[in-house]
Design an enzyme around this catalytic site. Sequence first.
Site, PDB file in Angstrom:
ATOM      1  N   TYR A 173      -5.729  -8.803  36.383  1.00  0.00           N
ATOM      2  CA  TYR A 173      -5.853  -9.585  37.144  1.00  0.00           C
ATOM      3  C   TYR A 173      -7.147 -10.891  37.161  1.00  0.00           C
ATOM      4  O   TYR A 173      -7.092 -12.326  37.020  1.00  0.00           O
ATOM      5  CB  TYR A 173      -5.517 -10.076  38.916  1.00  0.00           C
ATOM      6  CG  TYR A 173      -5.822 -10.883  39.578  1.00  0.00           C
ATOM      7  CD1 TYR A 173      -4.401 -12.237  39.630  1.00  0.00           C
ATOM      8  CD2 TYR A 173      -6.476 -11.562  39.822  1.00  0.00           C
ATOM      9  CE1 TYR A 173      -5.322 -13.454  40.176  1.00  0.00           C
ATOM     10  CE2 TYR A 173      -6.686 -12.688  40.951  1.00  0.00           C
ATOM     11  CZ  TYR A 173      -5.574 -13.149  40.996  1.00  0.00           C
ATOM     12  OH  TYR A 173      -5.738 -14.358  41.921  1.00  0.00           O
ATOM     13  N   ARG A 190     -15.358 -11.766  48.487  1.00  0.00           N
ATOM     14  CA  ARG A 190     -16.434 -12.387  50.276  1.00  0.00           C
ATOM     15  C   ARG A 190     -15.551 -12.335  51.187  1.00  0.00           C
ATOM     16  O   ARG A 190     -15.410 -13.097  51.592  1.00  0.00           O
ATOM     17  CB  ARG A 190     -17.233 -13.406  49.241  1.00  0.00           C
ATOM     18  CG  ARG A 190     -17.734 -14.202  49.602  1.00  0.00           C
ATOM     19  CD  ARG A 190     -17.904 -15.249  49.577  1.00  0.00           C
ATOM     20  NE  ARG A 190     -17.259 -16.273  49.105  1.00  0.00           N
ATOM     21  CZ  ARG A 190     -17.061 -17.280  47.508  1.00  0.00           C
ATOM     22  NH1 ARG A 190     -18.320 -17.494  47.483  1.00  0.00           N
ATOM     23  NH2 ARG A 190     -16.513 -17.609  47.244  1.00  0.00           N
ATOM     24  N   ARG A 223      -3.005 -14.092  50.798  1.00  0.00           N
ATOM     25  CA  ARG A 223      -2.807 -13.907  49.721  1.00  0.00           C
ATOM     26  C   ARG A 223      -3.377 -12.413  49.700  1.00  0.00           C
ATOM     27  O   ARG A 223      -4.480 -12.364  50.662  1.00  0.00           O
ATOM     28  CB  ARG A 223      -3.511 -14.795  48.941  1.00  0.00           C
ATOM     29  CG  ARG A 223      -3.691 -15.711  48.592  1.00  0.00           C
ATOM     30  CD  ARG A 223      -4.555 -16.776  47.636  1.00  0.00           C
ATOM     31  NE  ARG A 223      -4.727 -17.169  48.029  1.00  0.00           N
ATOM     32  CZ  ARG A 223      -5.953 -18.567  48.810  1.00  0.00           C
ATOM     33  NH1 ARG A 223      -4.338 -18.931  48.851  1.00  0.00           N
ATOM     34  NH2 ARG A 223      -6.350 -18.719  49.090  1.00  0.00           N
ATOM     35  N   PHE A 255     -26.196 -22.705  32.795  1.00  0.00           N
ATOM     36  CA  PHE A 255     -24.931 -22.880  33.407  1.00  0.00           C
ATOM     37  C   PHE A 255     -24.101 -21.609  33.399  1.00  0.00           C
ATOM     38  O   PHE A 255     -23.293 -21.345  34.316  1.00  0.00           O
ATOM     39  CB  PHE A 255     -24.180 -23.881  32.018  1.00  0.00           C
ATOM     40  CG  PHE A 255     -22.670 -24.124  31.941  1.00  0.00           C
ATOM     41  CD1 PHE A 255     -21.375 -24.929  33.660  1.00  0.00           C
ATOM     42  CD2 PHE A 255     -21.298 -22.930  31.669  1.00  0.00           C
ATOM     43  CE1 PHE A 255     -20.336 -24.710  33.523  1.00  0.00           C
ATOM     44  CE2 PHE A 255     -20.298 -22.871  31.938  1.00  0.00           C
ATOM     45  CZ  PHE A 255     -19.576 -23.716  32.392  1.00  0.00           C
TER      46      PHE A 255
END
Length: 332
Positions: free
Chosen positions: A86, A133, A143, A203
Amino acid sequence: MTISLETKVPMLHEFHSYLYQPEWRYTESKEKDKQVLEDFPTISLEFRNLAEVYQDVITDVCRKMGVGMAEYLEKKVNSVQDWDKYCHYVAGLVGIGLSRLFSASELEDPIVGQDVELANSMGLFLQKTNIIRDYLQDQLEGREFWPREVWSRYAKKLSDLAKPENADMAVQCLNELITNALHHVPDVLKYLSRLKNQSVFNFCAIPQAMAIATLAACYNNKQVFRGVVKIRKGQAVTMMMDATNVQAVKAIIYQYVEEIYQKIPSTDPSSNKTQQIIASVRTMSLPSSTIVSRNHYSPIYLSCAMLLAALSWQYLSAMSKTSEEYIQASEN
């Protein structure tokens, strides 16, 4: 989340093709980010203005992600392998796609885009941190992303972990998942060590630094099941300033794995595994140089970092308020 499965599943399977359809848009979403779908012609136009090499990467990733997300609309995250799969669909593919773009643009060497295992680990580390978290927030919104294979050893239902009487078992479950996530850290360090372009490095490195700090804050912390665990604003800004070279990132990671190590309960079922992965990370992240001073950064860079930190703080504060309201309502 408000779009029916009958509509959503075909859309996910075909979404990559909409990039080539100038007029395609979707106007029936009720989500706060519905503008992305309503103004999609603006996005697809920019996509078609890209060089073909970039279009090919984006289309391929969108196609694979759409298929994977559709699969997990009708499938639960049961095993640890499901969890990895997932997270691959929703974040690992992003890491792979970005890495391919870095290489295609020649900002980075070809190996960065070719080593899909490392790129996938970059995404999995971030996604697993978010899932860990966001336990309470995801429960509020119906969910479940924690793998049943793990949490079922500690509770009959995932929601039971939030009950005060299950606090000890909940924390043990939490620690096991954090230990699982830490296994991606060696790959993260290896990936970052290959980057040469400063903008690309910043980034990629800053979110990874935030993630390890978040895991350290969550480890062995009952607050994960009561509200939002967040790193301090000053802590976030410091990492944004410092995470600009691989030695600095190693020092940051070393700091936070040591913090986790100091909190490992001797009675925790995962304690041996946690100690082992931390020992492995230590060998890769022993600081060999002093972190670059923030005094060397330009005022513009400092201002951008402060703005990012402020936005992150505002988001986390909003999530914290939502969780607190939920808890108060439950108590009443």
